[in-house]
Design an enzyme around this catalytic site. Sequence first.
Site, PDB file in Angstrom:
ATOM      1  N   ASN A   1      -0.883  -5.950  -6.071  1.00  0.00           N
ATOM      2  CA  ASN A   1       0.102  -5.115  -7.109  1.00  0.00           C
ATOM      3  C   ASN A   1       1.542  -5.567  -6.888  1.00  0.00           C
ATOM      4  O   ASN A   1       2.171  -4.728  -6.152  1.00  0.00           O
ATOM      5  CB  ASN A   1      -0.097  -3.810  -7.922  1.00  0.00           C
ATOM      6  CG  ASN A   1       0.527  -3.000  -8.457  1.00  0.00           C
ATOM      7  OD1 ASN A   1       1.216  -4.236  -9.178  1.00  0.00           O
ATOM      8  ND2 ASN A   1       0.279  -1.750  -9.418  1.00  0.00           N
TER       9      ASN A   1
ATOM     10  N   CYS B   1       6.064  -2.498 -14.444  1.00  0.00           N
ATOM     11  CA  CYS B   1       4.313  -3.267 -14.114  1.00  0.00           C
ATOM     12  C   CYS B   1       3.883  -4.015 -15.087  1.00  0.00           C
ATOM     13  O   CYS B   1       3.674  -4.714 -15.782  1.00  0.00           O
ATOM     14  CB  CYS B   1       2.845  -2.224 -13.729  1.00  0.00           C
ATOM     15  SG  CYS B   1       3.080  -1.704 -11.770  1.00  0.00           S
TER      16      CYS B   1
ATOM     17  N   HIS C   1      -3.234  -7.201 -16.031  1.00  0.00           N
ATOM     18  CA  HIS C   1      -1.856  -7.137 -14.827  1.00  0.00           C
ATOM     19  C   HIS C   1      -2.881  -6.521 -13.218  1.00  0.00           C
ATOM     20  O   HIS C   1      -3.456  -6.096 -14.027  1.00  0.00           O
ATOM     21  CB  HIS C   1      -0.826  -5.872 -15.301  1.00  0.00           C
ATOM     22  CG  HIS C   1      -0.848  -4.820 -13.816  1.00  0.00           C
ATOM     23  ND1 HIS C   1       0.585  -5.595 -13.034  1.00  0.00           N
ATOM     24  CD2 HIS C   1      -0.305  -3.938 -13.586  1.00  0.00           C
ATOM     25  CE1 HIS C   1       0.692  -4.688 -12.424  1.00  0.00           C
ATOM     26  NE2 HIS C   1       0.163  -3.466 -12.727  1.00  0.00           N
TER      27      HIS C   1
HETATM   28  N1  COA Z   1      -6.635   4.117   3.623  1.00  0.00           N
HETATM   29  C1  COA Z   1      -7.398   5.857   3.610  1.00  0.00           C
HETATM   30  N2  COA Z   1      -8.055   6.514   2.849  1.00  0.00           N
HETATM   31  C2  COA Z   1      -7.135   6.752   1.294  1.00  0.00           C
HETATM   32  C3  COA Z   1      -6.090   5.767   1.463  1.00  0.00           C
HETATM   33  C4  COA Z   1      -6.320   4.699   2.488  1.00  0.00           C
HETATM   34  N3  COA Z   1      -4.551   4.100   1.653  1.00  0.00           N
HETATM   35  N4  COA Z   1      -4.880   6.748   0.377  1.00  0.00           N
HETATM   36  C5  COA Z   1      -5.656   7.609   0.234  1.00  0.00           C
HETATM   37  N5  COA Z   1      -6.943   7.619   1.202  1.00  0.00           N
HETATM   38  C6  COA Z   1      -8.416   8.834   1.426  1.00  0.00           C
HETATM   39  C7  COA Z   1      -6.887  10.129  -0.088  1.00  0.00           C
HETATM   40  O1  COA Z   1      -6.310  10.601   1.221  1.00  0.00           O
HETATM   41  C8  COA Z   1      -8.778  10.905   0.377  1.00  0.00           C
HETATM   42  O2  COA Z   1      -9.114  11.217   0.778  1.00  0.00           O
HETATM   43  P1  COA Z   1      -9.931  13.447   1.541  1.00  0.00           P
HETATM   44  O3  COA Z   1     -10.555  12.482  -0.080  1.00  0.00           O
HETATM   45  O4  COA Z   1     -10.283  13.226   2.614  1.00  0.00           O
HETATM   46  O5  COA Z   1      -8.841  13.904   0.553  1.00  0.00           O
HETATM   47  C9  COA Z   1      -9.405   9.597  -0.109  1.00  0.00           C
HETATM   48  O6  COA Z   1      -8.979   8.662   0.316  1.00  0.00           O
HETATM   49  C10 COA Z   1      -9.912   8.788  -1.806  1.00  0.00           C
HETATM   50  O7  COA Z   1      -8.931   9.762  -2.403  1.00  0.00           O
HETATM   51  P2  COA Z   1      -8.633   9.546  -3.358  1.00  0.00           P
HETATM   52  O8  COA Z   1      -7.058   9.251  -4.299  1.00  0.00           O
HETATM   53  O9  COA Z   1      -9.666  10.131  -4.916  1.00  0.00           O
HETATM   54  O10 COA Z   1      -8.584   8.026  -4.044  1.00  0.00           O
HETATM   55  P3  COA Z   1      -9.186   7.053  -5.273  1.00  0.00           P
HETATM   56  O11 COA Z   1     -10.868   6.665  -5.587  1.00  0.00           O
HETATM   57  O12 COA Z   1      -8.523   8.156  -6.031  1.00  0.00           O
HETATM   58  O13 COA Z   1      -8.723   5.772  -5.346  1.00  0.00           O
HETATM   59  C11 COA Z   1      -5.968   4.598  -5.615  1.00  0.00           C
HETATM   60  C12 COA Z   1      -7.156   5.841  -5.223  1.00  0.00           C
HETATM   61  C13 COA Z   1      -5.114   4.781  -5.910  1.00  0.00           C
HETATM   62  C14 COA Z   1      -6.429   3.593  -5.524  1.00  0.00           C
HETATM   63  C15 COA Z   1      -7.054   5.076  -6.655  1.00  0.00           C
HETATM   64  O14 COA Z   1      -6.766   5.888  -7.506  1.00  0.00           O
HETATM   65  C16 COA Z   1      -5.792   3.825  -8.494  1.00  0.00           C
HETATM   66  O15 COA Z   1      -6.925   2.814  -8.154  1.00  0.00           O
HETATM   67  N6  COA Z   1      -5.009   4.341  -9.123  1.00  0.00           N
HETATM   68  C17 COA Z   1      -4.525   3.607  -9.974  1.00  0.00           C
HETATM   69  C18 COA Z   1      -3.177   3.296  -9.457  1.00  0.00           C
HETATM   70  C19 COA Z   1      -2.707   1.742  -9.555  1.00  0.00           C
HETATM   71  O16 COA Z   1      -3.187   1.264 -10.447  1.00  0.00           O
HETATM   72  N7  COA Z   1      -0.672   2.426  -9.487  1.00  0.00           N
HETATM   73  C20 COA Z   1      -0.295   0.895 -10.281  1.00  0.00           C
HETATM   74  C21 COA Z   1      -0.020   0.932 -11.789  1.00  0.00           C
HETATM   75  S1  COA Z   1       1.275   0.186 -12.744  1.00  0.00           S
END
Ligand code: COA
Length: 326
Positions: free
Chosen positions: A283, A116, A253
């Site tokens: 993204n 990215c 980004h």
């Molecule tokens: N739809 C519904 N539920 C989802 C899901 C989806 N697409 N993806 C995950 N969940 C659920 C999980 O299973 C979890 O359930 P649980 O509490 O029963 O275990 C819950 O949602 C929370 O998951 P979590 O991983 O704690 O969510 P989060 O608030 O951290 O959000 C991201 C997840 C990926 C959106 C977030 O961590 C993020 O944006 N991270 C940065 C990623 C990024 O920018 N990557 C690219 C870098 S270049």
Amino acid sequence: MTILRSVVAGVGSALPRERVSNDALVARGVDTSDEWIRQRTGIGGRYVAAPDETTVTLATAAARQALERAGIGADAVDVVVLGTTTPDDTFPAAATQVQAALGMRRGFAFDVQAVCSGFVYALAMADNFLRLGQAKTALVIGAETFTRLLDWEDRTTCVLFGDGAGALVLRAEPGTGTAADRGVLTTHLHSDGRHRDALYVDGGPSTTGTVGHVRMKGQEVFRHAVNRLAEVVDEALAAAGVSAAEIDWLVPHQANRRIIDAMGRKLGLPPEKVVVTVERHANTSAASIPLALAEAAADGRIRPGHLVLIEAMGGGFTWGSSLIRW
Ligand code: COA
């Protein structure tokens, strides 16, 4: 003192034909909801490339538009630097295929792999060639068909990414060495390879022999992104000798709306000074910044003389920033 600056001469973009909404993902069987995706990421949809739309075809379309807007032909380009994680072939570089597609018979072309952060890395490299006088005109491209790397059974990653390409034409022009100059004022690159397991693709030519899928520890990536991006943005401001208040546009980004908002708040910028495309594009990895630049330049938001701050973080981890006087 006269120095050389890499001045933006044109910018272009290309998106696949098909837009896939969050609801369409649900309809295709992904165990998610529009509400969850919007709330956690700000993403409303993404463009997904069809089999005939590849990183090279999207990059070529974006490059053509950038060249047209710069008012120059492909033969005027000395170097093509293309940031991508998803080349058409393991080799040759996508950049050389774009070079051929554009009808360029001279110069040199290569890919940069920083996921990215790929566009920021590519921009920094092109800027160095131009400032050293090794090239006069550069084409800097960020292009991805990132959806090819997705495991559609993994809802924690498959909802986050999309495809697209953006391109910038840079031309070496004399400057005074001050922040009033037009062009790339400063670039800053970092990586820390210890974080490989937080964001990677579980395949490759030297290991499994397959392409593999994206694997991510979302919260770890989120935490590092907020901290590292804050540092690298401060580094750019200090190096250029400008304050956050002087920034006309933050073009980050586009990974997650919450990371983008955090950066805008850190810099004290009102939301209307932050270019946000993540709602529509999701993204697109190395393509996200040039896609956003192309959009904001085309609709008249970014204008000549404006101070534009770009920043990105990606797998590796890699991260970087740049200040550009448009
Ligand atoms: N739809 C519904 N539920 C989802 C899901 C989806 N697409 N993806 C995950 N969940 C659920 C999980 O299973 C979890 O359930 P649980 O509490 O029963 O275990 C819950 O949602 C929370 O998951 P979590 O991983 O704690 O969510 P989060 O608030 O951290 O959000 C991201 C997840 C990926 C959106 C977030 O961590 C993020 O944006 N991270 C940065 C990623 C990024 O920018 N990557 C690219 C870098 S270049």
